[in-house]
Write a protein that holds these residues in place. Structure first.
Motif, PDB file in Angstrom:
ATOM      1  N   GLU A   1       7.427  73.034 -55.433  1.00  0.00           N
ATOM      2  CA  GLU A   1       6.128  72.475 -55.059  1.00  0.00           C
ATOM      3  C   GLU A   1       6.296  70.993 -54.802  1.00  0.00           C
ATOM      4  N   THR A   2       5.723  70.516 -53.736  1.00  0.00           N
ATOM      5  CA  THR A   2       5.712  69.088 -53.440  1.00  0.00           C
ATOM      6  C   THR A   2       4.265  68.624 -53.484  1.00  0.00           C
ATOM      7  N   LYS A   3       4.023  67.576 -54.239  1.00  0.00           N
ATOM      8  CA  LYS A   3       2.669  67.033 -54.404  1.00  0.00           C
ATOM      9  C   LYS A   3       2.664  65.568 -53.981  1.00  0.00           C
ATOM     10  N   ARG A   4       1.486  65.062 -53.677  1.00  0.00           N
ATOM     11  CA  ARG A   4       1.324  63.692 -53.208  1.00  0.00           C
ATOM     12  C   ARG A   4       0.455  62.928 -54.196  1.00  0.00           C
TER      13      ARG A   4
ATOM     14  N   LYS B   1       8.424  66.193 -56.261  1.00  0.00           N
ATOM     15  CA  LYS B   1       8.803  67.594 -56.081  1.00  0.00           C
ATOM     16  C   LYS B   1       9.133  68.202 -57.438  1.00  0.00           C
TER      17      LYS B   1
END
Length: 59
Positions: free
Chosen positions: A47-50, A39
């Motif tokens: 923004e949350t990314k994987r 995050k």
């Protein structure tokens, strides 16, 4: 955090900086294979990314 919601670690926290691009890195060598999330929180929003870590077997 991992796919089950287990919190991992904080790389940078409460560090205010001027506008611009700032590189940051984190060692993931100790993490097992799987999907993880990170995050990024800025003044305009969150923004949350994987990312997916795969361990390639050594032969």
């Amino acid at each position: 955090m991992d796919g089950r919601g287990t919190s991992g670690r904080t790389v940078v926290q409460n560090e205010q900086q001027e506008k611009g691009m700032y590189p940051s890195s984190a060692s993931v060598g100790d993490l097992s294979s799987g999907a993880y999330f990170y995050k990024i929180t800025t003044r305009p929003g969150v923004e949350t990314k994987r990312f997916v870590k795969r361990v390639v077997p050594k032969y």
